[in-house]
Structure formats: C-alpha cells, structure tokens
Scaffold this motif. Structure first.
Motif, short mmCIF file in Angstrom:
data_model
loop_
_atom_site.label_atom_id
_atom_site.label_comp_id
_atom_site.label_asym_id
_atom_site.label_seq_id
_atom_site.Cartn_x
_atom_site.Cartn_y
_atom_site.Cartn_z
N GLY A 144 1.02 -1.18 -0.05
CA GLY A 144 0.22 0.02 0.06
C GLY A 144 0.73 1.16 -0.04
N SER A 145 2.14 0.98 0.10
CA SER A 145 3.05 2.23 0.02
C SER A 145 2.80 2.99 -1.37
N ALA A 146 2.39 2.20 -2.50
CA ALA A 146 2.37 2.72 -3.67
C ALA A 146 0.90 3.64 -3.87
N ASP A 147 -0.02 3.54 -2.67
CA ASP A 147 -1.18 4.19 -2.91
C ASP A 147 -0.86 5.79 -2.76
N PHE A 148 -0.28 6.15 -1.80
CA PHE A 148 0.31 7.45 -1.39
C PHE A 148 1.65 7.77 -1.67
N GLN A 149 2.37 7.25 -0.75
CA GLN A 149 3.89 7.43 -0.51
C GLN A 149 4.69 7.51 -1.87
N ARG A 150 4.49 6.64 -2.72
CA ARG A 150 5.06 6.60 -3.89
C ARG A 150 4.61 7.10 -5.29
N GLN A 151 3.54 7.66 -4.75
CA GLN A 151 2.72 8.49 -5.90
C GLN A 151 3.61 9.92 -6.55
N THR A 152 3.47 10.19 -7.62
CA THR A 152 4.30 11.25 -8.21
C THR A 152 3.56 12.55 -8.24
N LEU A 153 3.97 13.64 -7.92
CA LEU A 153 3.35 15.00 -7.73
C LEU A 153 3.57 15.64 -9.11
N ALA A 154 2.75 16.63 -9.27
CA ALA A 154 2.67 17.47 -10.63
C ALA A 154 4.02 18.05 -10.75
N ASP A 155 4.79 18.34 -9.79
CA ASP A 155 6.02 18.93 -10.00
C ASP A 155 7.30 17.93 -10.20
N GLY A 156 6.80 16.57 -10.11
CA GLY A 156 7.84 15.60 -10.43
C GLY A 156 8.50 14.91 -9.19
N ARG A 157 8.13 15.38 -7.88
CA ARG A 157 8.42 14.88 -6.85
C ARG A 157 7.57 13.65 -6.54
N ALA A 158 8.08 12.82 -5.58
CA ALA A 158 7.20 11.78 -5.08
C ALA A 158 6.55 12.33 -3.64
N VAL A 159 5.58 11.81 -3.27
CA VAL A 159 5.02 12.21 -1.93
C VAL A 159 5.88 11.94 -0.70
N PHE A 160 6.65 10.83 -0.82
CA PHE A 160 7.54 10.68 0.25
C PHE A 160 8.73 11.75 0.28
N ASP A 176 17.30 14.54 16.30
CA ASP A 176 17.48 13.99 15.09
C ASP A 176 16.24 13.45 14.34
N VAL A 177 16.22 13.65 13.06
CA VAL A 177 15.08 12.98 12.27
C VAL A 177 15.80 12.02 11.12
N GLY A 178 15.06 10.98 11.10
CA GLY A 178 15.16 9.85 10.24
C GLY A 178 13.94 9.55 9.51
N TYR A 179 14.33 8.27 8.88
CA TYR A 179 13.03 7.89 7.93
C TYR A 179 12.94 6.41 8.13
N VAL A 180 11.71 6.13 7.88
CA VAL A 180 11.27 4.68 7.88
C VAL A 180 11.34 4.14 6.20
N VAL A 181 12.14 3.52 5.96
CA VAL A 181 12.24 3.28 4.29
C VAL A 181 12.13 1.57 4.21
N GLY A 182 11.08 0.83 3.98
CA GLY A 182 10.83 -0.38 3.79
C GLY A 182 11.82 -1.19 2.82
N LEU A 183 12.74 -2.14 2.90
CA LEU A 183 13.46 -2.75 2.15
C LEU A 183 12.88 -3.27 0.83
N THR A 184 11.28 -3.64 1.02
CA THR A 184 10.76 -4.17 -0.14
C THR A 184 10.51 -3.29 -1.15
N ASN A 185 10.46 -1.95 -0.69
CA ASN A 185 9.99 -1.06 -2.01
C ASN A 185 11.27 0.04 -1.78
N ALA A 186 12.48 -0.10 -1.69
CA ALA A 186 13.47 0.65 -1.58
C ALA A 186 14.07 1.08 -3.00
N ALA A 187 13.66 0.00 -4.14
CA ALA A 187 14.25 0.18 -5.43
C ALA A 187 13.84 1.78 -6.02
#
Length: 259
Positions: A144-160, A176-187
């Motif tokens: 489901g990360s494809a539903d929002f997080q990996r969608q492309t915006l009009a300016d070319g950026r992804a939601v993430f 300090d700020v870091g991020y959760v990035v799932g290995l299954t969707n890291a490509a």
C-alpha cells in the motif's frame, strides 16, 4: 551526545546494523509468559544488536497488562543499546506534545516512529528533545505504500519527498530526524532519501533485498529491523544464534557492496 552519534557509536562498537524487533505474541503460556520471553530475547541478543524496536501495537493488544509489561521492559533494557519505540503516532500538536512527553520524558526511549502526514506542526513537539530521534514514515514496506507514498506529484517529486522535506526543515534542532524506508520498496527510492538515519523494515519474513541498501554507500547510521526472523523462526536455533546470523548477513552485504 546526539541520537545519531549514539547510534553510530553502537554500530561501530558491535559491527552490527541489526535492529531486533520486539513483537510479543502471547502463546500457550498466555500473557504472563510474555515478560520472561522478552527477557530471554533481550538477554541473548543485545550484544549483537545496534538497536531494539518494541512495537506498541503488540503490547496494546494485551490491554493494560501489556502496557505494564512494556514499561517494565523499557526500564530494564541494556543501557548500551538504543531503543526505538515503534508507535507511528500522528495527531495535532497539542496531543503530540503529550505523546512526546510519554515516550521521551516518562519512558525515556531513545527514538520513536511517527506518521508525518498531519504536517510539520504535528512533529514539532518531538523536535526539542536533546539526544533523541524520530523516524518519519517515508516509504513503508507494505504494498500500500504505492497508494500515496510513492505517487508522483505534478512537480515531479514523489509524496515521500514531502516527508523528507519536513526532516530537512528540522535540521539544527535538538532531535535528530530519520526515516522509515521499507527494504521491499527501496528500489528507486534510496537515491532520493537524505543521508539521515534510516529504520529499515522488510528484510526477514517480508523478503526484502539488502543489495540496494548496501550499495547506496550511505554514511548515516542506518539499522535494519528483523522481528519474526529472530523471535519466531522455526529453525531450532537460539535467539542469540539467530541474531548473530542476521547481523552477519547484513554485515556481509555491506562488505560485498564496497569490495
């Protein structure tokens, strides 16, 4: 010492990037068997762990007794190992202030996962804590990360990338700020993630591939979470042996990437 520095020192001291996920499921012994189960896991794995990650959902599912178990567990964790509380909280600023006090002030965990999709003011209450860290959900390990997080915006950026912009905005603040990035969707994602600490799920039972992460040549103290592969693998091995095996597998992937 900042959270990032502490985590980096732990990785250097152990040679391990393994984050041991603590996801207790009451079995035949019921809830009252859970504390001893968790103690055995921690006692056998801590020397090979860069971090521990208790998942709030598993403790909350046990009701008040689960919260009591979590509180006792946190009070007895090895001081050498950073603790990342996997809570994924998201709320308006006033409520988040109380979450921040609960986790950092009361339970004194080192870091916490947050859902950033209410915006910058929803993470602000967590940003003023010296020596602490937060991990914002950027690209999670589920389909489901494809539903929002990996969608492309009009300016070319992804939601993430809007999420990572929040982290960049918080630079210079005590937390300090870091991020959760799932290995299954890291490509195709890692090249767009700042060199900030990553909490990386999706390796063990979810089948993520380490190669892309290891080859990214990041300098940040990234940690790779394994939960079921250590707690519930049906292989006859001890928790210690499983932790060593996973830590070695991760280390070897990094060594091969720079060879």
């Amino acid at each position: 010492m900042r959270y990032r520095e502490r985590l980096q020192a732990r990785i250097a001291a152990t040679g391990s990037r393994l984050c041991v996920g603590l996801d207790p499921r009451p079995g035949d012994g019921g809830i009252e068997a859970v504390p001893d189960f968790l103690k055995r896991v921690v006692d056998e794995t801590w020397q090979h762990a860069a971090a521990f990650k208790p998942n709030m959902a598993y403790f909350e599912a046990m009701g008040l007794r689960g919260i009591e178990i979590l509180e006792k567990l946190l009070g007895e964790m090895p001081s050498e190992v950073p603790v990342i509380l996997d809570a994924k909280r998201s709320d308006i600023g006033e409520t988040q202030k109380y979450y921040a006090h609960s986790y950092f002030g009361h339970w004194k965990v080192d870091a916490v996962t947050l859902n950033p999709f209410l915006g910058y003011d929803s993470i602000e209450p967590f940003l003023g804590w010296e020596g602490k860290g937060i991990y914002l959900l950027a690209v999670t390990s589920n389909a489901g990360s494809a539903d929002f997080q990996r969608q492309t915006l009009a300016d070319g950026r992804a939601v993430f990338e809007l999420v990572t912009a929040l982290g960049e905005r918080a630079k210079g603040l005590p937390t300090d700020v870091g991020y959760v990035v799932g290995l299954t969707n890291a490509a195709g994602v890692l090249a767009k993630i700042p060199d900030a600490p990553l909490l990386v799920p999706g390796l063990g039972a979810q089948g993520g591939d380490l190669a892309a992460l290891a080859a990214a040549a990041r300098t940040a103290p990234d940690v790779i979470n394994v939960s079921r592969g250590i707690l519930y693998a049906d292989d006859g091995n001890s928790y210690r042996d499983r932790a060593i095996s996973w830590a070695t597998r991760i280390s070897q992937a990094y060594e091969e990437a720079v060879a």
